[in-house]
Write a protein that holds these residues in place. Structure first.
Motif, PDB file in Angstrom:
ATOM      1  N   LEU A 112       0.829  -1.206   0.000  1.00  0.00           N
ATOM      2  CA  LEU A 112       0.000   0.000   0.000  1.00  0.00           C
ATOM      3  C   LEU A 112       0.865   1.259   0.000  1.00  0.00           C
ATOM      4  N   PRO A 113       0.294   2.394  -0.362  1.00  0.00           N
ATOM      5  CA  PRO A 113       1.000   3.664  -0.146  1.00  0.00           C
ATOM      6  C   PRO A 113       1.317   3.837   1.337  1.00  0.00           C
ATOM      7  N   LEU A 114       2.369   4.567   1.642  1.00  0.00           N
ATOM      8  CA  LEU A 114       2.724   4.778   3.044  1.00  0.00           C
ATOM      9  C   LEU A 114       1.550   5.393   3.798  1.00  0.00           C
ATOM     10  N   ARG A 115       1.260   4.838   4.972  1.00  0.00           N
ATOM     11  CA  ARG A 115       0.144   5.309   5.794  1.00  0.00           C
ATOM     12  C   ARG A 115       0.696   6.267   6.841  1.00  0.00           C
ATOM     13  N   THR A 116       0.223   7.483   6.818  1.00  0.00           N
ATOM     14  CA  THR A 116       0.836   8.514   7.654  1.00  0.00           C
ATOM     15  C   THR A 116       0.041   8.873   8.896  1.00  0.00           C
ATOM     16  N   SER A 117      -1.093   8.232   9.119  1.00  0.00           N
ATOM     17  CA  SER A 117      -1.827   8.473  10.356  1.00  0.00           C
ATOM     18  C   SER A 117      -2.430   7.166  10.818  1.00  0.00           C
ATOM     19  N   GLN A 118      -2.783   7.130  12.107  1.00  0.00           N
ATOM     20  CA  GLN A 118      -3.337   5.920  12.709  1.00  0.00           C
ATOM     21  C   GLN A 118      -4.612   5.479  12.007  1.00  0.00           C
ATOM     22  N   THR A 119      -5.340   6.438  11.493  1.00  0.00           N
ATOM     23  CA  THR A 119      -6.621   6.121  10.872  1.00  0.00           C
ATOM     24  C   THR A 119      -6.537   6.008   9.367  1.00  0.00           C
ATOM     25  N   GLY A 120      -5.292   5.961   8.839  1.00  0.00           N
ATOM     26  CA  GLY A 120      -5.156   5.610   7.441  1.00  0.00           C
ATOM     27  C   GLY A 120      -4.937   6.750   6.481  1.00  0.00           C
ATOM     28  N   GLY A 121      -4.592   7.957   6.975  1.00  0.00           N
ATOM     29  CA  GLY A 121      -4.292   9.053   6.068  1.00  0.00           C
ATOM     30  C   GLY A 121      -3.050   8.776   5.255  1.00  0.00           C
ATOM     31  N   ARG A 122      -2.857   9.535   4.180  1.00  0.00           N
ATOM     32  CA  ARG A 122      -1.721   9.296   3.301  1.00  0.00           C
ATOM     33  C   ARG A 122      -0.904  10.561   3.128  1.00  0.00           C
ATOM     34  N   GLY A 123       0.357  10.359   2.778  1.00  0.00           N
ATOM     35  CA  GLY A 123       1.267  11.474   2.593  1.00  0.00           C
ATOM     36  C   GLY A 123       1.362  11.873   1.131  1.00  0.00           C
ATOM     37  N   GLU A 124       2.546  12.339   0.727  1.00  0.00           N
ATOM     38  CA  GLU A 124       2.702  12.879  -0.611  1.00  0.00           C
ATOM     39  C   GLU A 124       2.557  11.807  -1.693  1.00  0.00           C
ATOM     40  N   LYS A 128     -22.886  13.723  12.566  1.00  0.00           N
ATOM     41  CA  LYS A 128     -22.847  13.800  11.103  1.00  0.00           C
ATOM     42  C   LYS A 128     -22.144  12.576  10.527  1.00  0.00           C
ATOM     43  N   GLN A 129     -21.036  12.182  11.148  1.00  0.00           N
ATOM     44  CA  GLN A 129     -20.294  11.025  10.663  1.00  0.00           C
ATOM     45  C   GLN A 129     -21.077   9.732  10.893  1.00  0.00           C
ATOM     46  N   THR A 130     -21.793   9.655  12.013  1.00  0.00           N
ATOM     47  CA  THR A 130     -22.607   8.474  12.280  1.00  0.00           C
ATOM     48  C   THR A 130     -23.730   8.353  11.259  1.00  0.00           C
ATOM     49  N   LYS A 131     -24.392   9.465  10.974  1.00  0.00           N
ATOM     50  CA  LYS A 131     -25.457   9.447   9.962  1.00  0.00           C
ATOM     51  C   LYS A 131     -24.911   9.019   8.604  1.00  0.00           C
ATOM     52  N   LYS A 132     -23.761   9.544   8.242  1.00  0.00           N
ATOM     53  CA  LYS A 132     -23.149   9.205   6.960  1.00  0.00           C
ATOM     54  C   LYS A 132     -22.853   7.709   6.887  1.00  0.00           C
ATOM     55  N   ALA A 133     -22.313   7.174   7.971  1.00  0.00           N
ATOM     56  CA  ALA A 133     -22.012   5.741   7.999  1.00  0.00           C
ATOM     57  C   ALA A 133     -23.286   4.907   7.928  1.00  0.00           C
ATOM     58  N   ALA A 147     -15.287  -5.644  20.810  1.00  0.00           N
ATOM     59  CA  ALA A 147     -15.414  -4.190  20.926  1.00  0.00           C
ATOM     60  C   ALA A 147     -14.319  -3.540  20.095  1.00  0.00           C
ATOM     61  N   ARG A 148     -14.581  -2.339  19.658  1.00  0.00           N
ATOM     62  CA  ARG A 148     -13.615  -1.628  18.819  1.00  0.00           C
ATOM     63  C   ARG A 148     -13.666  -0.143  19.162  1.00  0.00           C
ATOM     64  N   ARG A 149     -12.516   0.497  19.127  1.00  0.00           N
ATOM     65  CA  ARG A 149     -12.479   1.944  19.281  1.00  0.00           C
ATOM     66  C   ARG A 149     -12.722   2.611  17.931  1.00  0.00           C
ATOM     67  N   ILE A 150     -13.462   3.692  17.928  1.00  0.00           N
ATOM     68  CA  ILE A 150     -13.609   4.552  16.759  1.00  0.00           C
ATOM     69  C   ILE A 150     -12.945   5.879  17.120  1.00  0.00           C
ATOM     70  N   TYR A 151     -11.892   6.223  16.390  1.00  0.00           N
ATOM     71  CA  TYR A 151     -11.130   7.417  16.722  1.00  0.00           C
ATOM     72  C   TYR A 151     -11.787   8.662  16.123  1.00  0.00           C
ATOM     73  N   GLU A 152     -11.760   9.748  16.898  1.00  0.00           N
ATOM     74  CA  GLU A 152     -12.293  11.015  16.400  1.00  0.00           C
ATOM     75  C   GLU A 152     -11.334  11.573  15.363  1.00  0.00           C
ATOM     76  N   ASP A 153     -11.696  11.438  14.122  1.00  0.00           N
ATOM     77  CA  ASP A 153     -10.862  11.900  13.025  1.00  0.00           C
ATOM     78  C   ASP A 153     -11.768  12.138  11.828  1.00  0.00           C
ATOM     79  N   SER A 154     -11.182  12.675  10.774  1.00  0.00           N
ATOM     80  CA  SER A 154     -11.992  13.014   9.602  1.00  0.00           C
ATOM     81  C   SER A 154     -12.592  11.782   8.940  1.00  0.00           C
ATOM     82  N   ASP A 155     -11.994  10.611   9.167  1.00  0.00           N
ATOM     83  CA  ASP A 155     -12.494   9.409   8.505  1.00  0.00           C
ATOM     84  C   ASP A 155     -13.268   8.496   9.462  1.00  0.00           C
ATOM     85  N   ALA A 156     -13.855   9.069  10.522  1.00  0.00           N
ATOM     86  CA  ALA A 156     -14.597   8.246  11.483  1.00  0.00           C
ATOM     87  C   ALA A 156     -15.733   7.478  10.808  1.00  0.00           C
ATOM     88  N   ALA A 157     -16.391   8.090   9.817  1.00  0.00           N
ATOM     89  CA  ALA A 157     -17.459   7.382   9.095  1.00  0.00           C
ATOM     90  C   ALA A 157     -16.903   6.159   8.377  1.00  0.00           C
TER      91      ALA A 157
END
Length: 597
Positions: A158-170, A265-270, A412-422
């Motif tokens: 995969l492309p390098l993952r730059t955040s815990q929730t799966g964001g990407r870099g350059e 908003k993220q819960t509704k989207k999901a 059980a699973r943690r859902i992190y508060e981030d832009s990709d929570a949905a």
């Protein structure tokens, strides 16, 4: 400090990964400076070794029972000796950190080893290693070898993952540069060797991300893959080609005041995505709660037809947080259980009852005692409803949700508060969206010291794993699998020779001893996790003490840093201007594993 060398080498044998990380730092300053080595670790990994080397002197950390390690650390500090101490608890995210003071012109080497079992999710195994040297490195290498006895279907970097929730870099959509992949039928080699120029192009601090490899194995035998070495066995059970069992799923969603805004908003989207993916033969309902509880369709779940899904989407203003309001977890669970038990649990065709519970807080209304909530949920869910807990954000009572899930056929699973929570929410649902089997029982004649053998559900794209020992003197190993699926009861039996898999090497390694050792270490790794999970569920003090004792003894035998052991370094001699000083304090120690509980 100048980093001359940063190396990660992972050896994966039949899903069991052993990873060795080494970095060499050189003090280019005219005076002594502190060098820091920190590394993100997979949540399920056990550290198995740590060494500091300076001026050809080795300081190897010892794994000790956690209280003994603390005592050794305190005694060393009292005597003025250099010491460091690391312990770990049950956590979701893990960090390892050590500091060392090195004199001018000298260098220090840090080496860390850890082990983990890769779990199959959505039809793939994923191995991620943290590559964050925090500077451009003269020699940076990541090397991963994969050996699988039944064969490798595919390998993907995969492309390098730059955040815990799966964001990407350059390098957004590309495999990292200077990555080489060689794949054979049973062996794959992946090497990542970015040049200093490529590291600098990624960021001013060099490479800062996770190098991620995904792959899947061929598993032609519906009974799975059984490997036996040196008296230990592992059984990977992941039958392919089964039809899914329909489900009756109730979503329980926290709408208390703390969910107001982005979380909702993220819960509704999901939920829009999740409900659209329901099969028309599934049934569903939605329960919302704060200090009051509201059931969308009173009585029982309704079929997930296109009309009913559209009906919910047009009235989803029920997902509107109340301000201010409390959180009545107990009542919400009981109402959801009532919906599922009023719906026929054994219609034709069979539908598996699932309860997906999302909250971002603690019980503050109604019954607030965690013990009482656990008892009430256990009685209401009757051992037949699977509960999956989602802890949204740092304020959620993850400990309670974890107990609720473990005691009621779920996780059980943690859902992190981030832009990709949905995406996190929909990703978790995808893992349990297609149940293939339920009430899976695996039994082994002449098998002893077994890890978990009863599994409430087997979902599409996952895998069930059992490890154990073969009884001394056994020549044949009999395996029986009984479960229920789309077409009713499924029963499989298999007999294999107790030394059938010891005859030949496979994959990338020609060392039969290396292949054989992984099964024994995997058994210990799994057994410790089972014991710690049983301790977490137990309310009996004597039983908890015995479980801790067993887990501690195994952790010490296999040199694993677990929640019941700690890593301690005591340097016996002080040498002026040329010594590594890994100096720490118990809270916080300089050598430590960190994370959020």
């Amino acid at each position: 400090y100048l980093s001359d060398y940063f190396s990660i080498r992972s050896t994966i044998i039949s899903r069991y990964a052993s990873t060795h990380v080494q970095t060499v730092l050189r003090n280019t300053h005219p005076e002594a400076k502190e060098a820091i080595f920190d590394l993100d670790l997979p949540a399920s990994a056990f550290i198995s070794n740590f060494t500091i080397t300076i001026n050809n002197k080795f300081y190897v950390a010892e794994v000790k029972e956690k209280h003994q390690a603390k005592k050794m650390y305190d005694e060393a500090r009292r005597q003025g000796k250099t010491a460091a101490h690391v312990g770990t608890r049950d956590r979701e995210t893990e960090k390892f950190r050590v500091s060392a003071s090195v004199s001018a012109g000298n260098q220090v080497s840090f080496e860390l080893s850890y082990e983990e079992l890769l779990h199959r999710h959505l039809g793939k195994y994923q191995h991620a290693v943290s590559v964050r040297p925090r500077q451009v490195v003269g020699n940076l290498t990541v090397e991963v070898s994969i050996s699988e006895r039944t064969g490798i279907d595919y390998v993907h970097v995969l492309p390098l993952r730059t955040s815990q929730t799966g964001g990407r870099g350059e390098w957004d959509a590309d495999v990292p540069p200077s990555t080489r992949v060689e794949k054979g039928s049973h062996c794959a080699w992946i090497v990542f060797t970015p040049t200093p120029q490529e590291q600098a192009a990624f960021s001013s601090a060099g490479i800062m991300g996770d190098f991620v490899v995904q792959y899947d194995v061929a598993l032609p035998d519906v009974a799975g893959d059984v490997q036996i070495y040196n008296g230990y066995f592992v059984h990977y059970f992941a039958p392919r080609g089964l039809l899914p069992v329909q489900k009756n799923v109730v979503f329980v969603i926290d709408v208390s005041g703390s969910m107001y805004g982005t979380k909702m908003k993220q819960t509704k989207k999901a939920m829009h995505v999740i409900l659209s993916d329901l099969h028309p033969d599934d049934c569903f309902n939605i329960v919302t709660f704060s200090d009051a509880v509201h059931v969308w369709k009173a009585g029982r779940s309704i079929p997930a037809t296109a009309h009913n899904i559209r009906s919910w989407k047009t009235v989803n203003q029920i997902l509107l947080p109340f301000l201010p309001s409390g959180t009545d977890i107990n009542k919400a669970l009981l109402e959801a259980a009532s919906v599922l038990t009023q719906s026929p649990l054994e219609p034709s065709p069979q539908r598996i009852p699932l309860l997906i519970f999302l909250t971002d807080g603690e019980a503050t209304a109604g019954v607030t005692s965690g013990t009482r909530i656990l008892v009430n949920a256990r009685q209401a869910l009757r051992g037949i409803i699977s509960l999956f807990g989602l802890a949204f954000g740092d304020d959620a009572d993850y400990g309670l949700l974890r107990r609720l899930a473990l005691e009621n056929r779920g996780v059980a699973r943690r859902i992190y508060e981030d832009s990709d929570a949905a995406l996190q929410l929909t990703g978790f649902y995808d893992e349990i969206a297609s149940p293939l089997l339920y009430d899976v029982a695996l039994s082994y004649r002449d098998g002893i010291d077994l890890t978990r053998t009863l599994f409430p559900n087997y979902f599409h794209g996952s895998e069930l794993v059992v490890a154990g020992r073969v009884a001394p003197g056994a020549t044949e190993f009999h395996i029986q699998t009984v479960s229920h699926g789309h077409n009713g009861q499924l029963s499989l039996e298999n007999d294999i020779s107790a030394n059938a898999t010891e005859a030949a090497t496979f994959g990338c390694s020609l060392d039969l001893g290396q292949i054989g050792r992984f099964v024994q270490r995997l058994w210990a790794y799994f057994t410790i996790q089972d014991l710690l999970q049983a301790r977490f569920r137990s309310n009996d003090t004597t039983a908890r003490r015995l479980l801790i004792e067993k887990a501690t003894n195994l952790s010490l035998k296999y040199n694993f840093v677990t929640p019941v052991t700690s890593l301690v370094v005591v340097k016996l001699e002080e040498e002026e201007n040329a010594t590594a000083q890994a100096i720490g304090t118990p809270d916080p120690p300089s050598l430590r594993r960190e994370g959020s509980d």
